[in-house]
Design a protein around this motif. Structure first.
Motif, short mmCIF file in Angstrom:
data_model
loop_
_atom_site.label_atom_id
_atom_site.label_comp_id
_atom_site.label_asym_id
_atom_site.label_seq_id
_atom_site.Cartn_x
_atom_site.Cartn_y
_atom_site.Cartn_z
N GLN A 37 0.82 -1.20 0.00
CA GLN A 37 0.00 0.00 0.00
C GLN A 37 0.86 1.26 0.00
OE1 GLN A 37 -3.80 0.28 0.00
NE2 GLN A 37 -2.66 1.94 -0.98
N PHE A 64 -3.27 -2.41 -6.02
CA PHE A 64 -3.55 -1.38 -5.02
C PHE A 64 -3.70 -0.02 -5.69
CE2 PHE A 64 -1.81 -4.76 -2.55
CZ PHE A 64 -2.31 -4.62 -1.26
N LYS A 68 -6.29 1.95 -1.34
CA LYS A 68 -6.87 0.67 -0.96
C LYS A 68 -6.59 -0.40 -2.01
CE LYS A 68 -11.23 2.08 -0.88
NZ LYS A 68 -12.72 2.03 -0.82
N GLU A 69 -6.75 -1.66 -1.59
CA GLU A 69 -6.60 -2.78 -2.52
C GLU A 69 -7.88 -2.96 -3.32
OE1 GLU A 69 -4.92 -7.38 -2.59
OE2 GLU A 69 -5.47 -6.47 -0.67
N ALA A 222 -11.43 5.64 -3.81
CA ALA A 222 -10.20 4.85 -3.98
C ALA A 222 -8.99 5.74 -4.21
CB ALA A 222 -10.35 3.88 -5.14
#
Length: 296
Positions: A37, A64, A68-69, A222
Motif C-alpha cells: 500500500q 492497489f 486501498k486494494e 479509492a
C-alpha cells in the motif's frame, strides 16, 4: 535497504503517454500488505500491480490504488503481463500464449498474443457478470453536474461486476461526457452508501468509427478522481450494453481517455449461452515508458 524492480507501463495504447499508466512490481515476494500500500501511494497512479509466486496459478497478482486494494483490475493486468513477457518471465514464444493469474477473486486465465518476442495484445478473462442494485438518476445527475435529462432514459443506473462492482450510468452524448463536472465529495458519499467500487459513465457516441462506446470513470473513494482507461469497467459495461439491447454484437471496442488527453482503446469479447453472458474477455496493447528500481 531493499531494492525492487518497478516498471511503468501505459496500457490500452501503442504509444507512450497514452492509455492508462500502471506501476508493476515484478518481484513482490515477501512484501507485506502495508508495504504494498505504501508503494502504491508512492507511485500515485490509479493502480500498482504486485507480482509474486502462486501455488494455484502461474502468478499471484495483487492490485492497489493509492488508498486501498482492489480485487480485480483491468489496465494493470494488461500492463503486468506485457511487462512479464518483456522481462522474459513468460517465455516469449510467438503465437497465442495462455497463462493464469491468482487474484483475490480466484484464478483467471490471461492470453497473450506474442509476435517476434513482443506482447502485441494481452487479453484477460474476467468473471461472469453479476447485475446488482439500481440507483436513482436524480441523485447521480446532481453529483455529476448534469441534468437528469442528459441520462439515457429507460435504462437503469445499475451496479455490474465482472470482478469489481462498478456503477453503470448511460448518458445521451459525447457532449454530456465532456460537460461532466463531478462533485467528488457527493460522489464519494453516494459510493459509500452503495454496493459498488467506482462509477462508469458512457455514451454510444464515439470519436472513432472503430469504437462502439465512449466512457469516463471515477473512483473518488479509492483515491482516483478520474481513471484514464478502465479495463475492469469496460467488461461490465459491455455486458450491460448487451443485456439491455443497446448493442447487438458480442465483440465491442470502447474508447476512453480522449477527453483528458490519454486516449485508449479497449477490445471486449463476450460469450453467451442462450441469453446468458457466460464469459467476458478484455484486451489491449501496452507500452513500457519507465524501468527502474525502488529503494526502501
Amino acid at each position: 535497504m531493499r531494492r525492487i524492480k518497478v516498471k511503468q507501463v501505459d496500457a490500452f495504447t501503442t504509444v507512450p503517454f497514452g492509455g492508462n499508466p500502471a506501476a508493476v512490481v515484478l518481484d513482490a515476494e515477501g512484501l507485506t500488505e502495508e508495504e504494498m500500500q505504501r508503494i502504491a501511494r508512492e507511485m500515485n497512479l490509479s493502480e500498482t500491480a504486485f507480482v509474486a509466486s502462486s501455488e494455484r496459478a502461474d502468478f499471484r497478482v495483487r492490485f492497489f490504488t493509492p488508498v486501498k486494494e482492489i480485487d480485480l483490475a483491468g489496465h494493470p493486468t494488461i500492463a503486468t503481463f506485457h511487462a512479464l513477457v518483456e522481462e522474459g518471465l513468460i517465455a516469449p514464444r510467438d503465437g497465442l500464449v495462455t497463462v493464469t493469474q491468482e487474484l483475490n477473486v480466484g484464478v483467471l486465465p490471461v492470453e497473450i498474443e506474442i509476435e517476434a518476442g513482443v506482447a502485441k495484445r494481452v487479453i484477460m478473462t474476467q468473471q461472469k457478470p453479476l447485475f446488482a442494485s439500481a440507483y436513482a438518476a436524480v441523485s447521480w445527475a446532481k453529483a455529476l453536474g448534469i441534468d437528469k435529462a442528459d441520462i439515457l432514459e429507460g435504462y437503469p443506473l445499475q451496479t455490474v461486476s465482472t470482478g469489481t462492482p462498478q456503477l453503470m450510468i448511460p448518458v445521451k452524448s459525447l457532449t454530456t461526457l465532456r460537460l461532466l463536472r463531478p462533485d467528488f465529495e457527493a460522489m464519494a458519499a453516494l459510493t459509500e452508501q452503495g454496493d459498488f467500487f467506482s462509477v462508469h459513465v458512457f455514451t454510444l457516441e464515439t470519436f472513432s468509427e472503430e469504437a462502439d462506446v465512449h466512457a469516463r470513470h471515477f473512483a473518488p473513494t479509492a483515491g482516483v478522481r478520474e481513471d484514464p482507461v478502465t479495463g475492469s469497467a469496460s467488461g461490465g459495461m459491455a455486458a450491460y450494453l448487451v443485456r439491455y439491447g443497446l448493442v447487438d454484437k458480442s465483440s465491442l471496442v470502447a474508447e476512453q481517455g480522449h477527453l483528458i488527453g490519454r486516449p485508449g482503446l479497449v477490445y471486449i469479447d463476450l460469450e453467451k449461452e442462450g441469453d446468458e453472458i457466460t464469459t467476458v474477455k478484455v484486451g489491449g496493447s501496452a507500452v513500457t515508458v519507465m524501468d527502474g528500481e525502488l529503494f526502501f
